[in-house]
Scaffold this motif. Structure first.
Motif, PDB file in Angstrom:
ATOM      1  N   UNK A 116       0.823  -1.208   0.000  1.00  0.00           N
ATOM      2  CA  UNK A 116       0.000   0.000   0.000  1.00  0.00           C
ATOM      3  C   UNK A 116       0.859   1.262   0.000  1.00  0.00           C
ATOM      4  N   UNK A 117       0.621   2.132  -0.994  1.00  0.00           N
ATOM      5  CA  UNK A 117       1.317   3.418  -1.078  1.00  0.00           C
ATOM      6  C   UNK A 117       0.283   4.507  -1.340  1.00  0.00           C
ATOM      7  N   UNK A 118       0.414   5.621  -0.624  1.00  0.00           N
ATOM      8  CA  UNK A 118      -0.535   6.712  -0.777  1.00  0.00           C
ATOM      9  C   UNK A 118      -0.224   7.586  -1.993  1.00  0.00           C
ATOM     10  N   UNK A 119       1.071   7.683  -2.316  1.00  0.00           N
ATOM     11  CA  UNK A 119       1.496   8.483  -3.464  1.00  0.00           C
ATOM     12  C   UNK A 119       2.309   7.594  -4.400  1.00  0.00           C
ATOM     13  N   UNK A 120       1.943   7.609  -5.685  1.00  0.00           N
ATOM     14  CA  UNK A 120       2.537   6.670  -6.645  1.00  0.00           C
ATOM     15  C   UNK A 120       3.473   7.347  -7.644  1.00  0.00           C
ATOM     16  N   UNK A 121       3.803   8.615  -7.413  1.00  0.00           N
ATOM     17  CA  UNK A 121       4.718   9.308  -8.310  1.00  0.00           C
ATOM     18  C   UNK A 121       6.114   8.722  -8.278  1.00  0.00           C
ATOM     19  N   UNK A 122       6.642   8.474  -7.071  1.00  0.00           N
ATOM     20  CA  UNK A 122       7.989   7.916  -6.957  1.00  0.00           C
ATOM     21  C   UNK A 122       8.058   6.501  -7.541  1.00  0.00           C
ATOM     22  N   UNK A 123       7.085   5.614  -7.280  1.00  0.00           N
ATOM     23  CA  UNK A 123       7.102   4.314  -7.977  1.00  0.00           C
ATOM     24  C   UNK A 123       7.069   4.449  -9.500  1.00  0.00           C
ATOM     25  N   UNK A 124       6.319   5.408 -10.021  1.00  0.00           N
ATOM     26  CA  UNK A 124       6.272   5.593 -11.478  1.00  0.00           C
ATOM     27  C   UNK A 124       7.633   6.023 -12.020  1.00  0.00           C
ATOM     28  N   UNK A 125       8.284   6.946 -11.336  1.00  0.00           N
ATOM     29  CA  UNK A 125       9.617   7.389 -11.770  1.00  0.00           C
ATOM     30  C   UNK A 125      10.610   6.233 -11.672  1.00  0.00           C
ATOM     31  N   UNK A 126      10.501   5.455 -10.618  1.00  0.00           N
ATOM     32  CA  UNK A 126      11.373   4.292 -10.448  1.00  0.00           C
ATOM     33  C   UNK A 126      11.154   3.278 -11.567  1.00  0.00           C
ATOM     34  N   UNK A 127       9.906   3.109 -11.997  1.00  0.00           N
ATOM     35  CA  UNK A 127       9.614   2.211 -13.119  1.00  0.00           C
ATOM     36  C   UNK A 127      10.289   2.700 -14.398  1.00  0.00           C
ATOM     37  N   UNK A 128      10.187   4.005 -14.678  1.00  0.00           N
ATOM     38  CA  UNK A 128      10.836   4.573 -15.862  1.00  0.00           C
ATOM     39  C   UNK A 128      12.343   4.351 -15.810  1.00  0.00           C
ATOM     40  N   UNK A 129      12.921   4.578 -14.634  1.00  0.00           N
ATOM     41  CA  UNK A 129      14.362   4.381 -14.473  1.00  0.00           C
ATOM     42  C   UNK A 129      14.741   2.926 -14.709  1.00  0.00           C
ATOM     43  N   UNK A 130      13.939   2.002 -14.193  1.00  0.00           N
ATOM     44  CA  UNK A 130      14.247   0.577 -14.361  1.00  0.00           C
ATOM     45  C   UNK A 130      14.196   0.168 -15.827  1.00  0.00           C
ATOM     46  N   UNK A 131      13.135   0.575 -16.522  1.00  0.00           N
ATOM     47  CA  UNK A 131      13.021   0.204 -17.938  1.00  0.00           C
ATOM     48  C   UNK A 131      14.169   0.812 -18.737  1.00  0.00           C
ATOM     49  N   UNK A 132      14.523   2.065 -18.440  1.00  0.00           N
ATOM     50  CA  UNK A 132      15.668   2.676 -19.129  1.00  0.00           C
ATOM     51  C   UNK A 132      16.942   1.883 -18.864  1.00  0.00           C
ATOM     52  N   UNK A 133      17.143   1.448 -17.628  1.00  0.00           N
ATOM     53  CA  UNK A 133      18.364   0.710 -17.275  1.00  0.00           C
ATOM     54  C   UNK A 133      18.431  -0.634 -17.992  1.00  0.00           C
ATOM     55  N   UNK A 134      17.285  -1.243 -18.247  1.00  0.00           N
ATOM     56  CA  UNK A 134      17.275  -2.520 -18.976  1.00  0.00           C
ATOM     57  C   UNK A 134      17.526  -2.308 -20.462  1.00  0.00           C
ATOM     58  N   UNK A 135      17.055  -1.181 -20.982  1.00  0.00           N
ATOM     59  CA  UNK A 135      17.280  -0.876 -22.393  1.00  0.00           C
ATOM     60  C   UNK A 135      18.702  -0.393 -22.654  1.00  0.00           C
ATOM     61  N   UNK A 136      19.358   0.126 -21.630  1.00  0.00           N
ATOM     62  CA  UNK A 136      20.729   0.656 -21.771  1.00  0.00           C
ATOM     63  C   UNK A 136      21.600   0.116 -20.644  1.00  0.00           C
ATOM     64  N   UNK A 137      21.789  -1.200 -20.579  1.00  0.00           N
ATOM     65  CA  UNK A 137      22.411  -1.804 -19.383  1.00  0.00           C
ATOM     66  C   UNK A 137      23.892  -1.493 -19.207  1.00  0.00           C
ATOM     67  N   UNK A 138      24.569  -1.100 -20.262  1.00  0.00           N
ATOM     68  CA  UNK A 138      26.026  -0.930 -20.181  1.00  0.00           C
ATOM     69  C   UNK A 138      26.485   0.519 -20.133  1.00  0.00           C
TER      70      UNK A 138
END
Length: 204
Positions: A116-138
């Motif tokens: 349970x999280x009251x604010x989901x902005x930080x999880x959304x930003x973290x998701x963007x960062x994760x997907x970027x890191x997988x697309x550009x792993x090196x």
């Protein structure tokens, strides 16, 4: 060098819209025009009092004006923009669908008491960062001029920094979980099986 206005105009549409909404939401909170209690996710209020807007506004408040807020906004401006201009270049609908999938997943996970999280902005930003890191792993990333590491490990490094600076572990971890869920169904599973279960709907 381009002016701030020219830089802003050059940003891709989805990252620009999301970053702008996050910025102005925080400005309105700082000016006490909006109160965070009006924005946070609360399912009893959503379903019993029909405060439906909370399903959206919970994604736009990152934090009060602070270093934490600045870092998250910079992540949108840097990694969200690079993701939209890079792996999702000329695929605006796909990028929007990724964010919609992420938002729905975060809303569903937030029903579970453990997540349970009251604010989901930080999880959304973290998701963007994760997907970027997988697309550009090196790619090589320098953190605060102190540590250099491969971008593959950046989401986990940011999670560690959250803990060190006394922030909750769960929002960043939620974003990583949802980011991996998206990357698995959008990239890894189709590569392994040739079947895609996360195709972008036809918008027209």
């Amino acid at each position: 060098m381009s002016s701030p206005a020219e830089y802003y105009k050059s940003l891709p549409p989805i990252s620009k819209a999301y970053g702008t909404l996050c910025f102005f939401t925080t400005v309105l909170v700082q000016l006490q025009i909006l109160h965070p209690l009006f924005l946070y996710l609360d399912y009893p209020l959503v379903f019993k009092k029909f405060e439906i807007w909370r399903l959206l506004t919970s994604f736009f408040f990152l934090a009060p004006f602070s270093m934490k807020f600045g870092i998250r906004l910079l992540m949108i401006a840097r990694y969200g923009v690079m993701l939209e201009k890079g792996a999702f270049d000329k695929r605006t609908a796909d990028f929007l669908w990724m964010m919609i999938f992420g938002a729905i997943s975060l809303l569903v996970l937030s029903i579970i008491p453990l997540f349970n999280s009251f604010f989901l902005g930080i999880p959304m930003v973290s998701m963007l960062l994760y997907v970027w890191s997988r697309e550009n792993p090196n790619a090589q990333i320098n953190i605060y001029g102190l540590v250099q590491l491969r971008s593959f490990y950046l989401p986990w490094a940011m999670l560690l920094l959250d803990v060190i600076f006394g922030s909750s572990l769960m929002p960043g971890l939620l974003g990583i979980m949802v980011g991996h869920l998206y990357y698995f169904f959008a990239v890894l599973h189709p590569l392994a099986t040739g079947k895609s279960y996360l195709k972008t709907p036809k918008w027209t």
